[in-house]
Design a protein around this motif. Structure first.
Motif, PDB file in Angstrom:
ATOM      1  N   GLU A   1      -6.066  15.441  31.373  1.00 22.19           N
ATOM      2  CA  GLU A   1      -6.814  14.551  32.261  1.00 22.19           C
ATOM      3  C   GLU A   1      -5.976  13.398  32.796  1.00 22.19           C
ATOM      4  O   GLU A   1      -6.238  12.903  33.891  1.00 22.19           O
ATOM      5  CB  GLU A   1      -8.055  14.009  31.555  1.00 22.19           C
ATOM      6  CG  GLU A   1      -9.124  15.055  31.372  1.00 22.19           C
ATOM      7  CD  GLU A   1     -10.414  14.501  30.791  1.00 22.19           C
ATOM      8  OE1 GLU A   1     -10.558  13.261  30.690  1.00 22.19           O
ATOM      9  OE2 GLU A   1     -11.279  15.317  30.438  1.00 22.19           O
TER      10      GLU A   1
ATOM     11  N   LYS B   1     -13.341   8.849  19.221  1.00 23.50           N
ATOM     12  CA  LYS B   1     -13.210  10.274  18.864  1.00 23.50           C
ATOM     13  C   LYS B   1     -12.078  10.453  17.857  1.00 23.50           C
ATOM     14  O   LYS B   1     -11.157   9.643  17.769  1.00 23.50           O
ATOM     15  CB  LYS B   1     -12.886  11.125  20.100  1.00 23.50           C
ATOM     16  CG  LYS B   1     -13.881  11.026  21.205  1.00 23.50           C
ATOM     17  CD  LYS B   1     -14.982  12.007  20.999  1.00 23.50           C
ATOM     18  CE  LYS B   1     -15.882  11.997  22.231  1.00 23.50           C
ATOM     19  NZ  LYS B   1     -17.127  12.573  22.031  1.00 23.50           N
TER      20      LYS B   1
ATOM     21  N   THR C   1      -8.499  17.077  21.302  1.00 22.97           N
ATOM     22  CA  THR C   1      -8.748  15.809  22.004  1.00 22.97           C
ATOM     23  C   THR C   1      -7.483  15.299  22.668  1.00 22.97           C
ATOM     24  O   THR C   1      -7.505  14.881  23.831  1.00 22.97           O
ATOM     25  CB  THR C   1      -9.320  14.753  21.029  1.00 22.97           C
ATOM     26  OG1 THR C   1     -10.510  15.270  20.441  1.00 22.97           O
ATOM     27  CG2 THR C   1      -9.616  13.447  21.739  1.00 22.97           C
TER      28      THR C   1
ATOM     29  N   GLY D   1     -10.738   6.584  33.448  1.00 17.14           N
ATOM     30  CA  GLY D   1     -11.664   7.624  33.020  1.00 17.14           C
ATOM     31  C   GLY D   1     -11.374   8.216  31.658  1.00 17.14           C
ATOM     32  O   GLY D   1     -11.993   9.195  31.262  1.00 17.14           O
TER      33      GLY D   1
ATOM     34  N   GLY E   1     -11.745   6.525  28.836  1.00 17.08           N
ATOM     35  CA  GLY E   1     -12.508   5.765  27.842  1.00 17.08           C
ATOM     36  C   GLY E   1     -13.389   6.625  26.951  1.00 17.08           C
ATOM     37  O   GLY E   1     -13.747   6.215  25.853  1.00 17.08           O
ATOM     38  N   TRP E   2     -13.714   7.843  27.403  1.00 15.37           N
ATOM     39  CA  TRP E   2     -14.531   8.744  26.593  1.00 15.37           C
ATOM     40  C   TRP E   2     -13.876   9.042  25.247  1.00 15.37           C
ATOM     41  O   TRP E   2     -14.562   9.382  24.289  1.00 15.37           O
ATOM     42  CB  TRP E   2     -14.784  10.065  27.329  1.00 15.37           C
ATOM     43  CG  TRP E   2     -13.524  10.826  27.633  1.00 15.37           C
ATOM     44  CD1 TRP E   2     -12.822  10.800  28.801  1.00 15.37           C
ATOM     45  CD2 TRP E   2     -12.818  11.707  26.761  1.00 15.37           C
ATOM     46  NE1 TRP E   2     -11.712  11.611  28.706  1.00 15.37           N
ATOM     47  CE2 TRP E   2     -11.685  12.176  27.459  1.00 15.37           C
ATOM     48  CE3 TRP E   2     -13.011  12.148  25.452  1.00 15.37           C
ATOM     49  CZ2 TRP E   2     -10.763  13.057  26.906  1.00 15.37           C
ATOM     50  CZ3 TRP E   2     -12.087  13.021  24.902  1.00 15.37           C
ATOM     51  CH2 TRP E   2     -10.982  13.466  25.629  1.00 15.37           C
ATOM     52  N   ALA E   3     -12.544   8.916  25.162  1.00 20.08           N
ATOM     53  CA  ALA E   3     -11.829   9.282  23.942  1.00 20.08           C
ATOM     54  C   ALA E   3     -11.926   8.225  22.842  1.00 20.08           C
ATOM     55  O   ALA E   3     -11.724   8.539  21.667  1.00 20.08           O
ATOM     56  CB  ALA E   3     -10.364   9.553  24.262  1.00 20.08           C
TER      57      ALA E   3
END
Length: 101
Positions: free
Chosen positions: A61, A48, A54, A41, A43-45
């Motif tokens: 997380e 960025k 961040t 989870g 992978g959103w980073a």
């Protein structure tokens, strides 16, 4: 010893004691975690900017005890730790991967 020099010594001692007590009573930020890294989870980073907010969010997380930013010129060892999140960053300070390693 003059009366003035006798007064200076206690003032220095008091100032030192206050400084040390302030350090002892002001711990750093506490981030509760199991210490075990979980990169599912995150992978959103990717894509960025690798700024402090961040990286802090990735730390929280992942549940890890250690975050290790890896730049394009950074030499890394090939050891594996269950409590470490490696965040790979390109030359433009953009995150390319975040993995428990």
């Amino acid at each position: 010893m003059t009366s003035r020099s006798r007064n200076v010594i206690p003032l220095v001692a008091i100032a030192t004691a206050l400084t040390l007590s302030a350090c002892a009573t002001s711990p750093g930020p506490e981030i509760p975690s199991s210490g075990q890294c979980h990169d599912t989870g995150l992978g959103w980073a990717v894509g960025k900017v690798a700024d402090q907010p961040t990286l802090r969010k990735l730390l929280l997380e992942s549940g890890t005890g250690l975050i290790n930013p890896i730049g394009p010129e950074t030499i890394v060892s090939h050891d594996t730790r269950t409590d470490r999140l490696r965040v790979y960053i390109d030359k433009n300070n953009i995150i390319t991967a975040a993995r428990c390693e």
